[in-house]
Design a protein around this motif. Structure first.
Motif, mmCIF file in Angstrom:
data_model
loop_
_atom_site.group_PDB
_atom_site.id
_atom_site.type_symbol
_atom_site.label_atom_id
_atom_site.label_comp_id
_atom_site.label_asym_id
_atom_site.label_seq_id
_atom_site.Cartn_x
_atom_site.Cartn_y
_atom_site.Cartn_z
ATOM 1 N N GLU A 20 90.795 16.683 111.545
ATOM 2 C CA GLU A 20 89.521 17.328 111.852
ATOM 3 C C GLU A 20 89.660 18.829 112.100
ATOM 4 O O GLU A 20 88.676 19.567 112.010
ATOM 5 N N SER A 21 90.873 19.285 112.377
ATOM 6 C CA SER A 21 91.079 20.714 112.640
ATOM 7 C C SER A 21 91.318 21.520 111.373
ATOM 8 O O SER A 21 91.466 22.739 111.436
ATOM 9 N N ARG A 22 91.337 20.823 110.236
ATOM 10 C CA ARG A 22 91.679 21.494 108.988
ATOM 11 C C ARG A 22 90.523 21.506 108.000
ATOM 12 O O ARG A 22 89.584 20.730 108.099
ATOM 13 N N ALA A 23 90.632 22.438 107.048
ATOM 14 C CA ALA A 23 89.649 22.569 105.981
ATOM 15 C C ALA A 23 90.348 22.424 104.636
ATOM 16 O O ALA A 23 91.561 22.628 104.520
ATOM 17 N N ALA A 24 89.580 22.062 103.628
ATOM 18 C CA ALA A 24 90.069 21.983 102.253
ATOM 19 C C ALA A 24 89.261 22.968 101.424
ATOM 20 O O ALA A 24 88.030 22.950 101.461
ATOM 21 N N SER A 25 89.953 23.825 100.693
ATOM 22 C CA SER A 25 89.280 24.876 99.945
ATOM 23 C C SER A 25 89.734 24.897 98.490
ATOM 24 O O SER A 25 90.870 24.526 98.171
ATOM 25 N N THR A 26 88.828 25.337 97.640
ATOM 26 C CA THR A 26 89.137 25.601 96.238
ATOM 27 C C THR A 26 88.982 27.092 96.001
ATOM 28 O O THR A 26 87.955 27.678 96.361
ATOM 29 N N ILE A 27 89.986 27.705 95.419
ATOM 30 C CA ILE A 27 89.970 29.136 95.130
ATOM 31 C C ILE A 27 90.028 29.340 93.619
ATOM 32 O O ILE A 27 90.832 28.713 92.930
ATOM 33 N N THR A 28 89.147 30.180 93.113
ATOM 34 C CA THR A 28 89.127 30.514 91.695
ATOM 35 C C THR A 28 89.766 31.880 91.497
ATOM 36 O O THR A 28 89.345 32.865 92.116
ATOM 37 N N LEU A 29 90.761 31.944 90.638
ATOM 38 C CA LEU A 29 91.433 33.212 90.390
ATOM 39 C C LEU A 29 90.485 34.171 89.668
ATOM 40 O O LEU A 29 89.898 33.827 88.646
ATOM 41 N N GLY A 30 90.369 35.364 90.192
ATOM 42 C CA GLY A 30 89.486 36.352 89.587
ATOM 43 C C GLY A 30 90.186 37.234 88.584
ATOM 44 O O GLY A 30 89.550 38.063 87.918
ATOM 45 N N SER A 31 91.503 37.097 88.470
ATOM 46 C CA SER A 31 92.279 37.869 87.504
ATOM 47 C C SER A 31 93.505 37.059 87.124
ATOM 48 O O SER A 31 93.879 36.109 87.820
ATOM 49 N N ASP A 32 94.122 37.401 85.999
ATOM 50 C CA ASP A 32 95.372 36.753 85.624
ATOM 51 C C ASP A 32 96.434 37.059 86.675
ATOM 52 O O ASP A 32 96.482 38.178 87.219
ATOM 53 N N VAL A 33 97.290 36.072 86.973
ATOM 54 C CA VAL A 33 98.420 36.315 87.868
ATOM 55 C C VAL A 33 99.700 35.882 87.155
ATOM 56 O O VAL A 33 99.746 34.832 86.525
ATOM 57 N N THR A 34 100.711 36.705 87.249
ATOM 58 C CA THR A 34 102.004 36.417 86.638
ATOM 59 C C THR A 34 102.993 36.058 87.738
ATOM 60 O O THR A 34 103.282 36.873 88.621
ATOM 61 N N LEU A 35 103.481 34.828 87.690
ATOM 62 C CA LEU A 35 104.339 34.303 88.746
ATOM 63 C C LEU A 35 105.766 34.109 88.260
ATOM 64 O O LEU A 35 105.999 33.770 87.093
ATOM 65 N N ALA A 36 106.713 34.323 89.151
ATOM 66 C CA ALA A 36 108.084 33.923 88.873
ATOM 67 C C ALA A 36 108.116 32.395 88.886
ATOM 68 O O ALA A 36 107.713 31.769 89.869
ATOM 69 N N ASP A 37 108.555 31.794 87.786
ATOM 70 C CA ASP A 37 108.493 30.338 87.639
ATOM 71 C C ASP A 37 109.799 29.700 88.109
ATOM 72 O O ASP A 37 110.779 29.600 87.356
ATOM 73 N N LEU A 38 109.801 29.265 89.365
ATOM 74 C CA LEU A 38 110.992 28.660 89.948
ATOM 75 C C LEU A 38 111.206 27.232 89.466
ATOM 76 O O LEU A 38 112.214 26.612 89.827
#
Length: 209
Positions: free
Chosen positions: A90-108
């Motif tokens: 009950e103390s937590r929330a669940a969220s959905t985030i939409t990326l507004g730009s391309d992101v380049t990640l180091a792929d571990l």
């Protein structure tokens, strides 16, 4: 000559010049939806710099932890717990985030990262100072964040994402938009998936704190 088994094989991060433009990368395009579970009292786009997160950056930087799958976010938050008090849910929330730009990640999660000294221990070791040094090196090398496997998710159903940014909460000018945020206890569908896939029990107990 075989490798010693009872030692950590994850090395110190390579020099930034070796990582930049050479380490395997993965691009999430703008419009990609990622998921996050977080304390209801904290902003959805919270970038941690406390040192309590695996890939936390030091201030003024910070790291926001998300995942490709909603259940994975719960597995990472609650670890290997088989019983979770309802008041924690009950103390937590669940969220959905939409990326507004391309992101380049180091792929571990790419095996080609082995040549740079990365092992699967980067997802599981308790040596957070070491993994945080890796995060700092990747940011210095120009990556927007990291793509990695969850420590507590066994089926590899979805990868985790650590986005780099400024420490703390971010304003509305941030390019990644919060699509929806709900109380975790209101997400019966998600809680049911979590129970079915992991056998976790949500226990009704009083919060004595």
């Amino acid at each position: 000559m075989s490798a010693e088994r009872a030692v950590v094989h994850l090395s110190e991060p390579k020099a930034v010049s070796e990582l930049s433009g050479r380490f395997p990368s993965y691009v999430y395009p703008a419009g990609t939806e990622l998921f996050r579970s977080h304390r209801a009292g904290l902003g959805t786009r919270w970038y941690s710099s406390s040192g309590g997160g695996r890939f936390d950056l030091e201030e003024p930087g910070g790291t926001c932890y998300l995942a490709e799958d909603e259940v994975v976010t719960l597995l990472e938050i609650f670890g290997g717990q088989l019983v979770v008090p309802r008041y924690e849910v009950e103390s937590r929330a669940a969220s959905t985030i939409t990326l507004g730009s391309d992101v380049t990640l180091a792929d571990l999660t790419a095996n080609t990262g082995i040549a740079f000294g990365v092992t699967a221990e980067i997802f599981s070791t308790a040596d957070y100072p070491l993994t945080q040094r890796w995060a700092a090196a990747f940011r210095a090398a120009g990556f927007d964040g990291l793509r990695y496997w969850a420590r507590h998710e066994l089926e590899r159903a979805g990868r985790c994402v650590a986005l780099f940014g400024g420490a703390g909460a971010v304003g509305e000018s941030h390019p990644h938009a919060v699509k929806v945020t709900t109380g975790l206890s209101d997400r019966g569908d998600l809680l049911q998936r979590w129970r079915e896939e992991t056998g976790v029990t949500i226990l009704d107990v009083p919060d004595l704190l």
